[in-house]
Design a protein around this motif. Sequence first.
Motif, mmCIF file in Angstrom:
data_model
loop_
_atom_site.group_PDB
_atom_site.id
_atom_site.type_symbol
_atom_site.label_atom_id
_atom_site.label_comp_id
_atom_site.label_asym_id
_atom_site.label_seq_id
_atom_site.Cartn_x
_atom_site.Cartn_y
_atom_site.Cartn_z
ATOM 1 N N LEU A 90 65.635 10.620 52.567
ATOM 2 C CA LEU A 90 66.260 10.140 51.235
ATOM 3 C C LEU A 90 67.188 9.126 51.356
ATOM 4 C CD1 LEU A 90 66.653 13.189 48.739
ATOM 5 C CD2 LEU A 90 65.062 11.031 48.571
ATOM 6 N N LEU A 91 68.174 9.515 52.150
ATOM 7 C CA LEU A 91 69.369 8.652 52.393
ATOM 8 C C LEU A 91 68.775 7.074 53.007
ATOM 9 C CD1 LEU A 91 72.330 10.799 53.318
ATOM 10 C CD2 LEU A 91 71.479 10.202 51.003
ATOM 11 N N LEU A 92 68.039 7.251 54.143
ATOM 12 C CA LEU A 92 67.998 6.352 55.064
ATOM 13 C C LEU A 92 66.894 5.424 55.187
ATOM 14 C CD1 LEU A 92 69.540 8.098 57.999
ATOM 15 C CD2 LEU A 92 70.693 6.411 57.001
ATOM 16 N N LEU A 93 65.682 5.976 54.326
ATOM 17 C CA LEU A 93 64.164 5.371 54.651
ATOM 18 C C LEU A 93 64.091 4.275 53.486
ATOM 19 C CD1 LEU A 93 62.628 6.039 56.763
ATOM 20 C CD2 LEU A 93 61.048 7.229 55.546
ATOM 21 N N GLY A 94 64.764 4.357 52.625
ATOM 22 C CA GLY A 94 64.595 3.215 51.397
ATOM 23 C C GLY A 94 63.500 3.645 50.608
ATOM 24 N N ASN A 95 62.758 2.543 50.047
ATOM 25 C CA ASN A 95 61.808 3.137 49.084
ATOM 26 C C ASN A 95 60.711 1.873 49.398
ATOM 27 O OD1 ASN A 95 60.630 3.760 46.916
ATOM 28 N ND2 ASN A 95 61.719 2.923 45.503
ATOM 29 N N ALA A 96 59.974 2.116 50.308
ATOM 30 C CA ALA A 96 58.913 1.102 50.753
ATOM 31 C C ALA A 96 57.372 1.800 50.703
ATOM 32 C CB ALA A 96 58.968 0.209 52.083
ATOM 33 N N CYS A 97 57.202 2.841 49.686
ATOM 34 C CA CYS A 97 56.051 3.477 49.986
ATOM 35 C C CYS A 97 54.813 2.644 49.175
ATOM 36 C CB CYS A 97 56.120 4.746 49.264
ATOM 37 S SG CYS A 97 57.110 5.810 50.055
ATOM 38 N N THR A 98 55.190 1.617 48.565
ATOM 39 C CA THR A 98 53.979 0.950 47.918
ATOM 40 C C THR A 98 53.181 -0.168 48.541
ATOM 41 O OG1 THR A 98 55.289 -0.239 46.651
ATOM 42 C CG2 THR A 98 54.671 1.358 45.628
ATOM 43 N N HIS A 99 53.920 -0.331 49.789
ATOM 44 C CA HIS A 99 53.196 -1.389 50.758
ATOM 45 C C HIS A 99 53.047 -0.840 52.054
ATOM 46 C CE1 HIS A 99 53.165 -5.046 48.716
ATOM 47 N NE2 HIS A 99 54.460 -4.664 48.024
ATOM 48 N N VAL B 154 70.456 -0.371 57.875
ATOM 49 C CA VAL B 154 71.034 0.887 57.474
ATOM 50 C C VAL B 154 69.616 1.832 56.653
ATOM 51 C CG1 VAL B 154 72.350 2.253 55.740
ATOM 52 C CG2 VAL B 154 73.328 0.420 57.194
ATOM 53 N N PHE B 155 68.957 0.781 55.666
ATOM 54 C CA PHE B 155 67.817 1.452 55.229
ATOM 55 C C PHE B 155 66.560 1.093 56.201
ATOM 56 C CE2 PHE B 155 70.272 3.082 52.123
ATOM 57 C CZ PHE B 155 71.106 2.269 51.738
ATOM 58 N N SER B 156 66.166 1.968 57.004
ATOM 59 C CA SER B 156 65.096 1.302 57.793
ATOM 60 C C SER B 156 64.342 2.601 58.603
ATOM 61 C CB SER B 156 65.387 0.383 58.857
ATOM 62 O OG SER B 156 66.509 0.971 59.672
ATOM 63 N N THR B 157 63.274 2.296 59.054
ATOM 64 C CA THR B 157 62.518 3.556 59.845
ATOM 65 C C THR B 157 63.406 3.920 61.058
ATOM 66 O OG1 THR B 157 60.638 2.729 58.967
ATOM 67 C CG2 THR B 157 60.413 4.207 60.861
ATOM 68 N N ILE B 158 64.045 2.797 61.354
ATOM 69 C CA ILE B 158 64.935 3.318 62.799
ATOM 70 C C ILE B 158 66.150 4.278 62.285
ATOM 71 C CG2 ILE B 158 66.590 2.173 64.209
ATOM 72 C CD1 ILE B 158 65.038 -0.189 64.579
ATOM 73 N N SER B 159 66.734 3.865 61.393
ATOM 74 C CA SER B 159 67.799 4.877 60.989
ATOM 75 C C SER B 159 67.455 6.223 60.585
ATOM 76 C CB SER B 159 68.473 4.369 59.564
ATOM 77 O OG SER B 159 68.803 3.096 59.843
ATOM 78 N N ASN C 273 62.413 -2.022 61.640
ATOM 79 C CA ASN C 273 63.778 -2.346 60.974
ATOM 80 C C ASN C 273 63.794 -2.416 59.357
ATOM 81 O OD1 ASN C 273 62.417 -4.722 60.946
ATOM 82 N ND2 ASN C 273 64.189 -6.067 61.546
ATOM 83 N N GLN C 274 62.539 -2.396 58.840
ATOM 84 C CA GLN C 274 62.530 -2.390 57.317
ATOM 85 C C GLN C 274 62.336 -1.104 56.733
ATOM 86 O OE1 GLN C 274 62.436 -5.409 56.053
ATOM 87 N NE2 GLN C 274 62.458 -6.566 57.927
ATOM 88 N N GLU C 275 62.677 -1.075 55.413
ATOM 89 C CA GLU C 275 62.570 0.251 54.620
ATOM 90 C C GLU C 275 61.058 0.830 54.811
ATOM 91 O OE1 GLU C 275 63.403 -0.141 51.012
ATOM 92 O OE2 GLU C 275 65.316 -1.387 51.146
ATOM 93 N N GLY C 276 61.099 2.083 54.876
ATOM 94 C CA GLY C 276 59.852 2.752 55.225
ATOM 95 C C GLY C 276 59.435 3.594 54.190
ATOM 96 N N CYS C 277 58.457 4.543 54.902
ATOM 97 C CA CYS C 277 57.937 5.661 53.819
ATOM 98 C C CYS C 277 57.678 6.979 54.797
ATOM 99 C CB CYS C 277 56.907 5.273 53.160
ATOM 100 S SG CYS C 277 56.184 6.394 51.975
ATOM 101 N N ALA C 278 57.571 8.331 54.248
ATOM 102 C CA ALA C 278 57.169 9.352 54.874
ATOM 103 C C ALA C 278 56.711 10.301 54.183
ATOM 104 C CB ALA C 278 58.216 9.856 55.898
ATOM 105 N N LEU C 279 55.815 11.435 54.402
ATOM 106 C CA LEU C 279 55.055 12.162 53.574
ATOM 107 C C LEU C 279 56.175 13.126 52.871
ATOM 108 C CD1 LEU C 279 52.170 13.562 55.846
ATOM 109 C CD2 LEU C 279 52.066 12.534 53.599
ATOM 110 N N PRO C 280 57.268 13.670 53.566
ATOM 111 C CA PRO C 280 58.182 14.491 52.907
ATOM 112 C C PRO C 280 58.821 13.647 51.764
ATOM 113 C CG PRO C 280 59.011 14.485 55.196
ATOM 114 C CD PRO C 280 57.516 13.662 55.024
#
Lengths: 296, 323, 403
Positions: free
Chosen positions: A224-233, A145-150, A239-246
Amino acid sequence: MNFDRSVRRKVFSRGMTVLTGLAIVAIMVPLVAVIYETLLLGGADLNLGLFTNGLPYPCSPQPGVTCQQGGLVVPITGTIELIALSSLVAVPIGIGAAIFSVEYGRESPFARIVGLVSDVLAGVPSIVAGAFIYALVLLYDPSIVFSTISGSLALAVLMVPIVARTCEEALRTVPNSVREAALALGISRWKATLRITLVSALPGIVTGVLLAVARSAGEAAPLLLLLGNACTHPLQGLNQEGCALPLFIYQGATAPNANYIALAWAAALLLLGLILVLSVISRLTLNRMAKRMRGG
Amino acid sequence: MSEPTPSPPSASRKPRRVSRWGDRIFLALVVIATGAIIALMVALFVVLIYGARASIQTVGWAFLFTKVWSPATNVYGIVPQLVGTLVTSAIALLIAIPLGVGAAIFLTQQAPGWLRAPVSQLIEMLAAIPSVIYGFWGLIVLVPLMRNVGEPILYTYLGWTGLFSGPEYGLGVITASLVLSVMAIPTVTAISRDSIAAVPRSQVEAALSIGGTDWEVTRRAVLPYARSGIIAGIVLGLGRALGETMAVTLTICNNNVLPTSLFSLGQTIPSLIANDFFEAATPLEIPAMLEAALILLIITLSINLGARAVLLRFQAGRGVGAE
Amino acid sequence: MSGTSGNSANSPASGDTMVRSKGKSRTALYAVVAVVVVVVIILGAAYAEGWIGGSSKTTSTTCASGATLNGAGSTLVAPLMVAWSLAYTASTLNYASVGSGAGITDITSKTVDFGASDAPLNPAQRAAIPSPGVVTIPESAGAVVPIYNLPGVSGHLHFTGQVLAAIYLGAITNWNTSAIQAINVGITLPHANIIVVHRSDGSGTTFAFSSFLSASNATWKNGAGLGHSTTITWPVGVASKGNSGVTATVQSTSDSIGYVDINYALTNGVAFGAVQNPSGNYIVANLTNIASAIKDSNVVFPAPTGDWYNVTVENAPGAQDYPIATYTYLFVYTDLGVAYGSSFSKNAAQNLVDLLAWMVSPVGQSYAPSIYYVPLTSATMTNDLKTISTITYNGGSLTACVP
């Protein structure tokens, strides 16, 4: 008496002209203000490290403490992955539906339903698209659910109507003579559609796709809802949490740490730059190809 | 050996069997793509309803009427967010309508030809800037400005209305509405401009020929003709404002309470979902937010459909005379 | 019948030639764009996997490595988690700073590998945890300080539990009230409304703060929706999300007051107050007096899977102890294979145990002081390591490997 009134009318008309002109000026104010601020604050620490470093430790400058500047490599990579994935999903679907409604079902009510549905889908708020994908993926596989794919699926939901509508319009501008000529050559229908009709409409299609990409590159709400919170890595897998500019702009904007806020401005500048580049390319494409189409 | 479509002798023909399969597969792909879009539309509602079922069943109709949203005490009511959504959008439109329609009038009637294209493109640029950047700018630049300058001025001159009371946070309904208006303006301007430009030249010339000033021509000949198009543009701008998330989330300070004044902190449905979703800690909270998403979907889609219906009628009726 | 399809020997209309030659250059453009997109995707994926550029994960030669571990919870401890995730390279730590309440929910629903909370599990939450149950591991200590934004006031304002409770109850609404002025002789407080800032989310920081208020003020302790809990029905005030939200709101709003972990106050240069402890002294929180508070509390830890609800390090008896200290706890399932099933591999389990052991080791704890967290005492570290050694995978033990 009449003379007075006519002067009054003219003055009033001039006054309204001034007012409406002021309206234009008023509208330009936020545009200029936002772009100015972004250039000023985002461009302050522009350097190569911005593109190669990861996020720094959160910190505000204190006496005796210097903060790392860090960089945006993770959000940038994330945005690229998201754009690529969502385009992979949205573009074929959008073009396919446009082809159907123009080439195959033009007279049927089905085609008009498709057009209506596309228009309606274009009005779906981005946060609702995010909530929808959340609920959908939850049913299918809670672990992604919280992933780049979602995230990219939600962006695809927002892109599909744009692609479908602009491609439909572009295909409609192809004159029937082209289609008939293609068929008269005896090639199969699908080849005629793909290699001749579609290619003739390519300027409009490319523009539409770039428009959709520009829009999805800037969307933060579903992420905000789907990407999770993986900006530090560095990003792990799709299929893992991701990050994006916005998404990072939002996180940095609400952080109390000065170096994250500064990075958020830099990210805003990058995002604006990306959207500007996409708009310019799409406009150039449209102009150049349209010119060639007209003759020469 | 009779072939239905005659072909020039030198054109090669793939064996008919293959091209038939090619056509079939292509048609199938294209139909699947179309079906996907229609399925998406249906799925939007079905999946959201299914996801929200716990909240729909447990809270029921009270969801729409309860004035409190408090996961801690398991009370879920969407009224604070509905009011926040409506108030911010209404104020945003109040600003966007005069500015947008005024700009459209200027662009089509007054502006010299060389000015029209660049200004139109600049207004499009306004629409292209992502809303998260507007929200960020609003938070860093507009909020302090409102707190230190804007809200005191509003209170001094308009405080008697009772609408501008309470602590001057800088954040809150008024600031969120201001940023929201910036996002609604391009829609209103673009559609108004197109509607006005569609007014037949004969109308304008007729009005001019009887000695009307520019403004009178606009007001009496052009605007009534373009009225439904402009209204459609306004309604579409409303639809956009209702669904706007990031700019509002960053400036409204996310308090799930009914706003009592324009300076109040508040919440809209999109900002509710954006802010509280990832941190939902009680079993009913996510279904309740999915239900809120569903309600927002219904509202925005109805408004958009209505606007498009008006726009279609306007475009269809264009050939007929003025109203 | 030779020749490429579409090629006609008959003189084509000029449009057809144009279409075809346009088609060829168009196809070329198409191809170029497609290639560029694919290359970018591959580069992105390669970067993500650490094959090129950036900080690739260095693998330790003897210990397990390579897993991605997800934790969520307390915002109080988030800066420490960030420091840990940047420093620990054997596996990847993703920590979602969503509040202790959400952290507890997430570990209960098994969507994370560990939950972090400044509040221990209450009996209801403990009962809601599915089998095989979790262990509680205190992993660092912090303190909650009252922060405020009063531009004309320098130094540390004095607060008592009674005054803070009255402010948060809405009984005191103005800075220039006798109750506050009396304990701050010599400081001119502005005649301004107090803008109260509290948490919007379920928060362990709130738990610590409200516990302190409950111990100081009977109205707070017995009020409906009040008392000590991660979620409070706040009578007054403005809600903000997370420690960072409260910090940011107070920073930007004059005459406001809030409560956050000391890390957030010090890292961002926000003024915070001194709090009166049971001995009557007004203590400005620092690492020393927080550490002494923990020592003087003399907590006897329950069994790892037992009831930790009454563990508290607040209102310690020492004369110079800071009264609002708090542990942050990690919740981890006792048997990772049984809890998560096949989606959680043995390698991942080993990685998790290694990470936990590293966190509570002297090396991991050494990251704490520089960002204003109090490291665990050696007795607590030993206790934690023993707890971690009881974590199993499908019954098989997992020996922590410290690189």
